[in-house]
Design an enzyme around this catalytic site. Structure first.
Site: not given
Length: 289
Positions: A63, A67-68, A143, A197, A255
């Protein structure tokens, strides 16, 4: 000899911390590397683990939270400096191309390889990649933004009769016999599911049932369930409930929130429900076979 393993580059959550790097993993299947998520600094861990950059040709982004995916530009930069010439494929939300392609064009005027974006629909499960040894499916998650997990499914290996060519066999009567009738199953396929997430989301259970390894986010402790619900994340206990319901073989938590100086208590929370649980950690290499 078969090789199917997961390399953990980062298992922290959004807030940068000295103890954990941001989300990124490498799936190593018989020497071919496949990246899942690419948080900031992923290229540093990639090099620290002595992974071969020329073996990485496919990146899967769950996504579009920083942070990804913020590490993509740094990774491309590293590849340029190392002399890469082979195309790099990125599988992600349709918006990924319009966000990153202008940056790539701005910073790399003469890119010696193509960055090829492969968009997918994050609202439904589907096959998004297939080669001779692997299939990758999306797992829709819940999410704050459209998010998917990924199911990596090794293709089964068959052994053929040494006297037969690899193809269909034609009898003297011109009857074609399928090659599948001339082979036997040599090994069962292994499966790895990555789910981060997401909130506690039972809809994923049918898609991950029986996997050899499940990586499920465990951002919070059960004592912080209100915060988990507010931010659309899961607790360690909720991850273990999913693992138990899906009858997976092993659960790996990751995570982790930066608020916890030690995740051991998260492990204990999960193991009360699903004993075969471990914590992810940077530079961990976990064989699936």
């Amino acid at each position: 000899m078969r090789q199917f393993e997961v390399n953990i580059l980062g298992c922290g959550s959004a807030l940068p911390a000295t103890r954990h790097s941001l989300s990124s993993q490498i799936v190593n299947l018989n020497g071919e590397l496949y990246m899942i998520d690419c948080g900031e600094g992923s290229q540093l861990q990639f090099r620290a683990m002595n992974l071969k950059f020329q073996r990485l040709n496919h990146i899967f982004i769950s996504h579009l939270h920083g942070d990804h995916c913020f590490g993509l530009l740094g990774l491309v930069s590293m590849f340029v400096l190392l002399g890469r010439t082979v195309d790099l494929c990125i599988y992600s939300h349709p918006d990924t191309k319009c966000l990153f392609q202008p940056l790539i064009k701005y910073f790399f005027k003469e890119l010696p390889f193509q960055v090829v974006f492969h968009p997918f629909d994050p609202t439904c499960s589907g096959l998004i990649f297939e080669d001779q040894v692997l299939r990758v499916f999306t797992i829709p998650l819940k999410h704050r933004v459209p998010t998917v997990g990924f199911l990596f499914e090794e293709k089964p290996i068959y052994l053929f009769d040494n006297n037969m060519q690899r193809g269909n066999f034609v009898t003297s009567g011109s009857q074609t016999v399928s090659s599948s009738c001339l082979s036997k199953l040599a090994s069962f396929s292994c499966r790895y599911a990555y789910c981060s997430d997401t909130v506690y989301y039972e809809e994923i259970i049918p898609l991950i049932t029986g996997v050899d390894l499940l990586y499920h986010e465990a951002t919070y402790s059960n004592k912080d369930l209100a915060r988990a619900k507010e931010t659309y994340h899961s607790s360690a206990q909720q991850a273990s409930l999913i693992a138990r319901a899906a009858n997976v073989k092993k659960l790996m938590l990751g995570h982790f929130s930066a608020r916890y100086p030690d995740e051991t208590f998260l492990l204990k929370e999960a193991q009360k429900i699903f004993p075969n649980t471990i914590l992810a950690s940077e530079r961990m290499i976990l064989p699936i076979i």
